[in-house]
Design an enzyme around this catalytic site. Structure first.
Site, mmCIF file in Angstrom:
data_model
loop_
_atom_site.group_PDB
_atom_site.id
_atom_site.type_symbol
_atom_site.label_atom_id
_atom_site.label_comp_id
_atom_site.label_asym_id
_atom_site.label_seq_id
_atom_site.Cartn_x
_atom_site.Cartn_y
_atom_site.Cartn_z
ATOM 1 N N LYS A 56 29.148 67.511 49.177
ATOM 2 C CA LYS A 56 28.601 68.579 50.011
ATOM 3 C C LYS A 56 28.800 68.095 51.575
ATOM 4 O O LYS A 56 28.437 66.810 51.678
ATOM 5 C CB LYS A 56 27.104 68.918 49.443
ATOM 6 N N SER A 131 21.911 76.323 49.009
ATOM 7 C CA SER A 131 22.701 76.176 49.862
ATOM 8 C C SER A 131 23.977 75.455 49.447
ATOM 9 O O SER A 131 25.075 75.336 50.242
ATOM 10 C CB SER A 131 22.034 75.255 51.113
ATOM 11 N N SER A 155 18.463 73.817 46.200
ATOM 12 C CA SER A 155 19.742 74.378 46.486
ATOM 13 C C SER A 155 20.919 73.571 45.731
ATOM 14 O O SER A 155 22.224 73.834 46.105
ATOM 15 C CB SER A 155 19.913 73.689 47.825
HETATM 16 N N1 GLN Z 1 17.067 78.201 49.870
HETATM 17 C C1 GLN Z 1 15.803 77.140 50.351
HETATM 18 C C2 GLN Z 1 16.175 77.155 52.044
HETATM 19 O O1 GLN Z 1 16.674 78.033 52.392
HETATM 20 C C3 GLN Z 1 16.390 75.858 49.831
HETATM 21 C C4 GLN Z 1 17.141 74.977 50.553
HETATM 22 C C5 GLN Z 1 17.703 73.744 49.928
HETATM 23 O O2 GLN Z 1 17.364 73.379 48.983
HETATM 24 N N2 GLN Z 1 18.567 73.120 50.950
HETATM 25 O O3 GLN Z 1 15.554 76.424 52.481
#
Ligand code: GLN
Length: 468
Positions: A56, A131, A155
């Protein structure tokens, strides 16, 4: 076949499929071929044996871009490897490229990326989740067998669920965060995607453990994860928090996840009902703590130290403001404003301090539950993959995507998502298993046994076949 040839074939596939999926922000052909050549010369290639790995783009890799999906780091190249990346390479893994993501890991759909959204290989009109959507899409489409992602509130697990693959978030402190660009430091973890639990176990074994460069990494022995995968499930107790399976959950997902629980019972586990009374406050607590920490962590992007700097500013303060105005996208700005607000002197006690107290209660709910069961079973996501654009104008609907995942980050415990079936429109459904602190072995054992007995046979419409 030499490893160089194998890696070249993988890279060809990655390049071809990426035109459809936009899963990678950068593909590192030169680096990957050179590493493969090095490994070809060795008698012993290490436990990962030349495995192609996608990383990532918020995990630092020396000599490659690390953009965090943001314009503000669009031209940033890290000077060093994250500890997880260095360890992967020592174990014989080969980084083939950096994957697409929501900007600074803020999102559940990959649509906040400054490089355009990644697409779901099951249906190109739909999001892969976020994400870490690029990593999930890359693994689901068979571009690579495994990928690293990051987890702050789900994410890795949520995109794994939406893409029909395995996604592990380990215990907080299990994998060093050194070189993982900070979003919300008390919640952030590196996580692992794979199509097979056994690959995830192998990667975890290679990268877990104490790191002197990260004071929050824990000095807890790292078990032989691949060695526990076949352990019997006889007598394992799985807790189901039925009160969380009501309103807001898609019916098909409820049915599929409860059927997965029955399958565990058929393999020797015992099912019990449990209660996690404070977990329903998880989303509210998460979006206070995560935004507060993000507003502080993202203060460093000022146009001086890293990456992008706005032009035509007349003096210093204006340069800071213009850089941040032009460099950050709308979701990141929303989070910085929310976080600054909840930390401001008049509101700190009402929001931030209160959220920390409720976080402690959520952690305690988990500690209590694990006195009665070995694992908690829930859905991973309340819905299957949604259409691109469907939730972009409604941040609250987007935030609710994480309703089942944020509590593991708030509590700090390990959890996994594995595929448990398909919806009537042919989209993958994920079931989540959460275990006690440091019990990744139990997480992986349960997941592996399930996957061997009840594999998801269907393949996404964009699929390369198993590389190598
Ligand atoms: N979807 C969550 C957020 O927008 C989690 C994001 C993540 O785990 N990096 O904060």
């Amino acid at each position: 076949m030499s490893l160089v040839k194998e890696i070249q074939r993988t890279l060809d596939t990655v390049e071809t499929l990426n035109a459809q999926l936009n899963a990678f922000i950068s593909i590192e052909r030169g680096h990957a071929e050179a590493k493969a050549q090095e490994l070809d010369r060795l008698a012993e290639r290490g436990p990962l044996n030349g495995m192609a790995i996608a990383v990532k783009d918020n995990i630092c890799t020396k000599g490659m871009p690390t953009t965090c999906g943001s314009r503000i780091l669009g031209n940033y190249h890290a000077q060093y490897d994250a500890t997880a990346v260095a360890k992967l390479q020592e174990a014989g893994g080969i980084v083939v490229g950096k994957t697409n993501m929501d900007e600074f890991a803020m999102g559940s759909s990959n649509e906040s990326s400054a490089f355009g959204p990644a697409k779901n290989p099951w249906d190109l009109e739909r999001v892969p989740g976020g994400s870490s959507g690029g990593s999930a899409a890359a693994v689901a489409a068979g571009m690579v067998p495994v990928a690293l992602g990051s987890e702050t509130g789900g994410s890795v697990r949520q995109p794994a669920s939406l893409c029909g693959i395995v996604g592990l978030k380990p215990t907080y402190g299990r994998i060093s965060r050194f070189g993982l660009v900070a979003f919300a430091s008390s919640l952030d973890n590196i996580g692992i995607f794979g199509r097979e639990v056994k690959d995830v176990a192998g990667v975890l074994k290679s990268i877990a453990g104490r790191d002197p460069k990260d004071s929050t990494s824990a000095d807890v022995p790292v078990p032989d994860y691949p060695g526990v995968l076949e352990d019997s499930l006889d007598g394992k107790i799985i807790g189901i928090p039925r009160s969380l399976l009501g309103e807001g959950l898609d019916d098909e997902i409820r049915t599929s996840v409860l059927a997965a629980a029955e399958r565990f019972a058929s393999m020797g586990a015992r099912l019990i009902d449990i209660d996690l009374p404070h977990v329903r406050y998880g989303i509210a607590v998460y979006y206070i703590i995560a935004t507060a920490e993000a507003s502080s962590n993202l203060a460093r992007y000022d146009g001086v130290r890293y990456g992008f700097r706005a032009e035509e500013a007349e003096e210093l303060r204006q340069m800071y403001m213009k850089t941040r105005e032009e460099g950050f996208g709308p979701e990141v700005k929303r989070r910085i404003m929310l976080g600054t607000y909840v930390l401001s002197s008049g509101y700190y006690d009402a929001y931030y301090a209160k959220a920390q107290k409720v976080r402690a209660l959520i952690k305690q709910d988990h500690i209590n539950a694990f006195e009665r069961c070995d694992a908690i079973l829930t859905p991973t996501s309340p819905s299957t993959a949604f259409r691109l654009g469907e939730r972009s104008d409604d941040p609250l609907a987007m935030y609710l995507s994480d309703i089942y995942t944020v509590s593991a980050n708030l509590a700090g415990v390990p959890a996994i998502s594995i595929p448990c079936g398909l919806s009537s429109d042919g989209l993958p459904i994920g079931v989540q298993l959460t275990c006690d602190f440091w019990q990744e072995s139990t997480v992986l054992n349960l997941a592996h046994k399930y996957q061997t007995e009840f594999p998801l046979e269907a393949k996404p419409s964009v699929f390369a076949g198993d590389p190598g």
